[in-house]
Structure formats: structure tokens, C-alpha cells
Design a protein around this motif. Sequence first.
Motif, PDB file in Angstrom:
ATOM      1  N   ALA A  14       0.841  -1.194   0.000  1.00  0.00           N
ATOM      2  CA  ALA A  14       0.000   0.000   0.000  1.00  0.00           C
ATOM      3  C   ALA A  14       0.881   1.251   0.000  1.00  0.00           C
ATOM      4  O   ALA A  14       1.895   1.303   0.702  1.00  0.00           O
ATOM      5  CB  ALA A  14      -0.913  -0.004   1.210  1.00  0.00           C
ATOM      6  N   GLY A  15       0.486   2.198  -0.825  1.00  0.00           N
ATOM      7  CA  GLY A  15       1.268   3.415  -0.986  1.00  0.00           C
ATOM      8  C   GLY A  15       2.254   3.351  -2.127  1.00  0.00           C
ATOM      9  O   GLY A  15       2.822   4.385  -2.522  1.00  0.00           O
ATOM     10  N   GLY A  16       2.445   2.165  -2.672  1.00  0.00           N
ATOM     11  CA  GLY A  16       3.385   1.990  -3.764  1.00  0.00           C
ATOM     12  C   GLY A  16       2.774   2.292  -5.118  1.00  0.00           C
ATOM     13  O   GLY A  16       1.635   2.768  -5.221  1.00  0.00           O
ATOM     14  N   LEU A  86      -1.171   3.434  -4.220  1.00  0.00           N
ATOM     15  CA  LEU A  86      -2.104   2.313  -4.286  1.00  0.00           C
ATOM     16  C   LEU A  86      -2.670   1.980  -2.916  1.00  0.00           C
ATOM     17  O   LEU A  86      -1.983   2.062  -1.889  1.00  0.00           O
ATOM     18  CB  LEU A  86      -1.422   1.102  -4.904  1.00  0.00           C
ATOM     19  N   LYS A  87      -3.927   1.582  -2.928  1.00  0.00           N
ATOM     20  CA  LYS A  87      -4.652   1.236  -1.719  1.00  0.00           C
ATOM     21  C   LYS A  87      -5.066  -0.235  -1.762  1.00  0.00           C
ATOM     22  O   LYS A  87      -5.113  -0.844  -2.838  1.00  0.00           O
ATOM     23  CB  LYS A  87      -5.904   2.107  -1.584  1.00  0.00           C
ATOM     24  N   LEU A  88      -5.379  -0.773  -0.620  1.00  0.00           N
ATOM     25  CA  LEU A  88      -5.813  -2.173  -0.556  1.00  0.00           C
ATOM     26  C   LEU A  88      -6.999  -2.411  -1.484  1.00  0.00           C
ATOM     27  O   LEU A  88      -7.088  -3.458  -2.140  1.00  0.00           O
ATOM     28  CB  LEU A  88      -6.187  -2.549   0.878  1.00  0.00           C
ATOM     29  N   SER A 128      -0.885  -5.037  -0.893  1.00  0.00           N
ATOM     30  CA  SER A 128      -0.823  -5.615   0.450  1.00  0.00           C
ATOM     31  C   SER A 128      -0.568  -4.530   1.492  1.00  0.00           C
ATOM     32  O   SER A 128      -0.049  -3.454   1.190  1.00  0.00           O
ATOM     33  CB  SER A 128       0.282  -6.666   0.513  1.00  0.00           C
ATOM     34  N   SER A 129      -0.928  -4.860   2.716  1.00  0.00           N
ATOM     35  CA  SER A 129      -0.738  -3.885   3.811  1.00  0.00           C
ATOM     36  C   SER A 129       0.654  -3.981   4.404  1.00  0.00           C
ATOM     37  O   SER A 129       1.404  -4.899   4.122  1.00  0.00           O
ATOM     38  CB  SER A 129      -1.780  -4.133   4.897  1.00  0.00           C
TER      39      SER A 129
END
Length: 129
Positions: A14-16, A86-88, A128-129
Motif C-alpha cells: 500500500a502506498g506503492g 495504491l490502496k488495498l 498488500s498492507s
Amino acid sequence: QVQLDESGGGLVQAGGSLRLSCSASGDTVTPYNMGWFRQAPGKEHELVSAISWSDSGTYYADSVKGRFTISRDNAKNSVTLQMNSLKLEDTAVYYCAADPAWASFLLYTVTPTQEIAYWGRGTQVTVSS
């Protein structure tokens, strides 16, 4: 007939960021409008983004505005979706699509039964988280 081949999916935190690419082959003379759809498990197909063949029109779903950018290279018959932050909930299979009518993509946002002429096989994006 148009064949669409997607690439660039994968696993990201996540965040990537990920960059999806789609190459068109076959009938590349007809100008096609291009788009990216996604389908998460148990959910309907969702139009994520689309771009007209002349680059004069773009569409983004509210859920991805400000994070995703669509672009195309008509000389290479390709379309790219740059996905940042990017978010879950972005986890899904992403499909490249093409249609000679720009209206087809716009109508799909109102009527998800609207037919889109050509589809790729899809590429998995997992956040993924």
C-alpha cells in the motif's frame, strides 16, 4: 479484430506504484478508444479510466482520481495506466479494453451492461498492507 495484451501487474505494498501497459495488435488502422477496467472478487467490472483515440478526452473513476494517470502512444498502439498511492481496495484483475466509439466508455459508467468491443485477458494487481 483487435488483440490486447496487458502487462505490468503484480504485488505491491500500500502506498506503492505500478505501471500497467497494454499493447494492441491486429486492426491498428481503425482509431480505437482505450480503457482500463478492473474486477475485484465478488464485484462487478468497474471502469477505472479511459482515453479517447485523439487524446482529447479522458475519464477517471472518482476512486482513482489524482492517483492514476492514463496515457497512450498511438505510434506504438499502446496505452499505459500509471497507478500511484495504491490502496488495498485497488486489488483486482485489471483489463485493457478498446472500442471504436468513445461513447461506449461513457455509457458504461451509467449502464454497466454497455458492450465494449475488445478485451484483454487481464493482469492481477494485488496491494498488500
